[in-house]
Scaffold this motif. Sequence first.
Motif, mmCIF file in Angstrom:
data_model
loop_
_atom_site.group_PDB
_atom_site.id
_atom_site.type_symbol
_atom_site.label_atom_id
_atom_site.label_comp_id
_atom_site.label_asym_id
_atom_site.label_seq_id
_atom_site.Cartn_x
_atom_site.Cartn_y
_atom_site.Cartn_z
ATOM 1 N N GLY A 34 -30.747 8.648 45.589
ATOM 2 C CA GLY A 34 -29.580 9.495 45.758
ATOM 3 C C GLY A 34 -29.779 10.858 45.128
ATOM 4 N N TRP A 35 -29.076 11.829 45.674
ATOM 5 C CA TRP A 35 -29.024 13.173 45.091
ATOM 6 C C TRP A 35 -27.583 13.448 44.673
ATOM 7 C CZ3 TRP A 35 -33.010 16.248 43.796
ATOM 8 C CH2 TRP A 35 -34.249 16.031 44.405
ATOM 9 N N PHE A 36 -27.464 14.030 43.508
ATOM 10 C CA PHE A 36 -26.167 14.406 42.974
ATOM 11 C C PHE A 36 -26.269 15.835 42.463
ATOM 12 C CE2 PHE A 36 -23.965 10.285 42.790
ATOM 13 C CZ PHE A 36 -25.027 9.447 43.068
ATOM 14 N N ARG A 37 -25.129 16.451 42.204
ATOM 15 C CA ARG A 37 -25.158 17.784 41.625
ATOM 16 C C ARG A 37 -23.968 17.974 40.685
ATOM 17 N NH1 ARG A 37 -23.822 21.362 47.087
ATOM 18 N NH2 ARG A 37 -21.621 20.744 47.317
ATOM 19 N N GLN A 38 -24.169 18.888 39.762
ATOM 20 C CA GLN A 38 -23.105 19.195 38.813
ATOM 21 C C GLN A 38 -23.044 20.700 38.610
ATOM 22 O OE1 GLN A 38 -23.350 17.170 35.008
ATOM 23 N NE2 GLN A 38 -21.159 17.461 34.655
ATOM 24 N N ALA A 39 -21.919 21.258 38.989
ATOM 25 C CA ALA A 39 -21.687 22.693 38.805
ATOM 26 C C ALA A 39 -21.061 22.923 37.438
ATOM 27 C CB ALA A 39 -20.782 23.211 39.912
ATOM 28 N N PRO A 40 -21.176 24.124 36.908
ATOM 29 C CA PRO A 40 -20.598 24.419 35.594
ATOM 30 C C PRO A 40 -19.111 24.106 35.557
ATOM 31 C CG PRO A 40 -22.042 26.192 36.283
ATOM 32 C CD PRO A 40 -21.916 25.283 37.463
ATOM 33 N N GLY A 41 -18.704 23.359 34.550
ATOM 34 C CA GLY A 41 -17.305 23.037 34.382
ATOM 35 C C GLY A 41 -16.777 21.972 35.305
ATOM 36 N N LYS A 42 -17.654 21.370 36.099
ATOM 37 C CA LYS A 42 -17.222 20.336 37.044
ATOM 38 C C LYS A 42 -17.948 19.032 36.775
ATOM 39 C CE LYS A 42 -15.971 23.478 40.807
ATOM 40 N NZ LYS A 42 -16.122 23.749 42.262
ATOM 41 N N GLU A 43 -17.403 17.965 37.334
ATOM 42 C CA GLU A 43 -18.042 16.668 37.190
ATOM 43 C C GLU A 43 -19.206 16.537 38.180
ATOM 44 O OE1 GLU A 43 -14.159 14.065 35.718
ATOM 45 O OE2 GLU A 43 -15.151 13.593 37.611
ATOM 46 N N ARG A 44 -20.112 15.646 37.844
ATOM 47 C CA ARG A 44 -21.213 15.365 38.744
ATOM 48 C C ARG A 44 -20.672 14.781 40.034
ATOM 49 N NH1 ARG A 44 -26.320 12.203 36.343
ATOM 50 N NH2 ARG A 44 -26.029 13.926 34.886
ATOM 51 N N GLU A 45 -21.206 15.214 41.164
ATOM 52 C CA GLU A 45 -20.732 14.735 42.449
ATOM 53 C C GLU A 45 -21.888 14.296 43.337
ATOM 54 O OE1 GLU A 45 -18.620 17.940 44.341
ATOM 55 O OE2 GLU A 45 -20.449 19.036 44.834
ATOM 56 N N ILE A 50 -30.298 7.915 50.551
ATOM 57 C CA ILE A 50 -31.168 7.350 51.574
ATOM 58 C C ILE A 50 -31.552 5.942 51.147
ATOM 59 C CG2 ILE A 50 -33.238 8.354 50.508
ATOM 60 C CD1 ILE A 50 -34.259 8.842 53.403
ATOM 61 N N ASN A 51 -31.599 5.028 52.091
ATOM 62 C CA ASN A 51 -31.932 3.652 51.726
ATOM 63 C C ASN A 51 -33.442 3.506 51.518
ATOM 64 O OD1 ASN A 51 -32.837 3.682 54.389
ATOM 65 N ND2 ASN A 51 -32.214 1.549 54.737
ATOM 66 N N TRP A 52 -33.874 2.296 51.209
ATOM 67 C CA TRP A 52 -35.259 2.094 50.801
ATOM 68 C C TRP A 52 -36.261 2.462 51.889
ATOM 69 C CZ3 TRP A 52 -38.629 -1.177 53.285
ATOM 70 C CH2 TRP A 52 -38.061 -2.017 54.242
ATOM 71 N N SER A 53 -35.899 2.239 53.131
ATOM 72 C CA SER A 53 -36.841 2.483 54.218
ATOM 73 C C SER A 53 -36.739 3.887 54.791
ATOM 74 C CB SER A 53 -36.600 1.474 55.337
ATOM 75 O OG SER A 53 -35.353 1.734 55.963
ATOM 76 N N GLY A 54 -35.669 4.579 54.467
ATOM 77 C CA GLY A 54 -35.438 5.873 55.076
ATOM 78 C C GLY A 54 -34.678 5.779 56.379
ATOM 79 N N GLY A 55 -34.311 4.581 56.771
ATOM 80 C CA GLY A 55 -33.647 4.399 58.044
ATOM 81 C C GLY A 55 -32.160 4.658 58.031
ATOM 82 N N SER A 56 -31.610 4.832 56.854
ATOM 83 C CA SER A 56 -30.170 5.071 56.737
ATOM 84 C C SER A 56 -29.925 6.152 55.705
ATOM 85 C CB SER A 56 -29.451 3.786 56.323
ATOM 86 O OG SER A 56 -28.072 4.022 56.138
ATOM 87 N N THR A 57 -29.133 7.126 56.080
ATOM 88 C CA THR A 57 -28.791 8.216 55.168
ATOM 89 C C THR A 57 -27.279 8.416 55.170
ATOM 90 O OG1 THR A 57 -29.094 9.867 56.913
ATOM 91 C CG2 THR A 57 -30.993 9.417 55.492
ATOM 92 N N THR A 58 -26.796 9.001 54.109
ATOM 93 C CA THR A 58 -25.385 9.313 54.010
ATOM 94 C C THR A 58 -25.229 10.619 53.243
ATOM 95 O OG1 THR A 58 -23.222 8.474 53.315
ATOM 96 C CG2 THR A 58 -25.075 7.945 51.911
ATOM 97 N N TYR A 59 -24.200 11.378 53.584
ATOM 98 C CA TYR A 59 -24.003 12.697 53.002
ATOM 99 C C TYR A 59 -22.543 12.910 52.636
ATOM 100 C CZ TYR A 59 -28.491 13.641 55.243
ATOM 101 O OH TYR A 59 -29.810 13.587 55.640
ATOM 102 N N ASP A 60 -22.350 13.730 51.628
ATOM 103 C CA ASP A 60 -21.000 14.207 51.357
ATOM 104 C C ASP A 60 -20.622 15.184 52.470
ATOM 105 O OD1 ASP A 60 -19.266 16.548 49.790
ATOM 106 O OD2 ASP A 60 -18.731 14.493 49.258
ATOM 107 N N THR A 97 -32.113 6.641 41.365
ATOM 108 C CA THR A 97 -32.595 5.532 42.167
ATOM 109 C C THR A 97 -31.990 4.221 41.701
ATOM 110 O OG1 THR A 97 -34.598 4.454 43.043
ATOM 111 C CG2 THR A 97 -34.634 5.082 40.714
ATOM 112 N N GLY A 98 -31.913 3.283 42.600
ATOM 113 C CA GLY A 98 -31.347 1.989 42.264
ATOM 114 C C GLY A 98 -31.568 1.007 43.401
ATOM 115 N N PRO A 99 -31.136 -0.237 43.214
ATOM 116 C CA PRO A 99 -31.420 -1.290 44.187
ATOM 117 C C PRO A 99 -30.746 -1.103 45.539
ATOM 118 C CG PRO A 99 -29.929 -2.063 42.479
ATOM 119 C CD PRO A 99 -30.418 -0.728 42.033
ATOM 120 N N GLN A 100 -29.692 -0.319 45.593
ATOM 121 C CA GLN A 100 -29.048 -0.047 46.868
ATOM 122 C C GLN A 100 -28.280 1.255 46.790
ATOM 123 O OE1 GLN A 100 -26.678 -3.769 46.592
ATOM 124 N NE2 GLN A 100 -24.927 -2.469 47.086
#
Length: 117
Positions: A34-45, A50-60, A97-100
């Motif tokens: 997973g990718w996350f980001r944190q802007a100044p003064g804001k919470e991480r979002e 992407i899943n383990w195989s690259g076959g499934s992705t999701t986006y904000d 990274t994590g199991p799912q």
Amino acid sequence: VQLQASGGGLVRAGGSRRLSCAASGRTFSSYAMGWFRQAPGKEREFVAAINWSGGSTTYDDSVKGRFTVSRDNAKNTVYLQMYSLKPEDTAVYYCATGPQVGVYTYWGQGTQVTVSS
């Protein structure tokens, strides 16, 4: 597992940038990323995942259509290609990274992306 994010920097609005996250450890190819980001003064979002195989992705919704997440399991690396960058994309970007997708147990250090208007 250790994660090393890189590729951040200063970019003009409308420009593009590719972030990389190199992972150590034998579990990379079986783990989601997973990718996350944190802007100044804001919470991480959440940004993208992407899943383990690259076959499934999701986006904000804020990056859908502009960012693409991909992975190369042979290189133990996940990428975040960012297009049409906006000043509001300015943040420290983290990989995890994590199991799912949605379950992240290891985090890397961040890489700063600054988008100038």
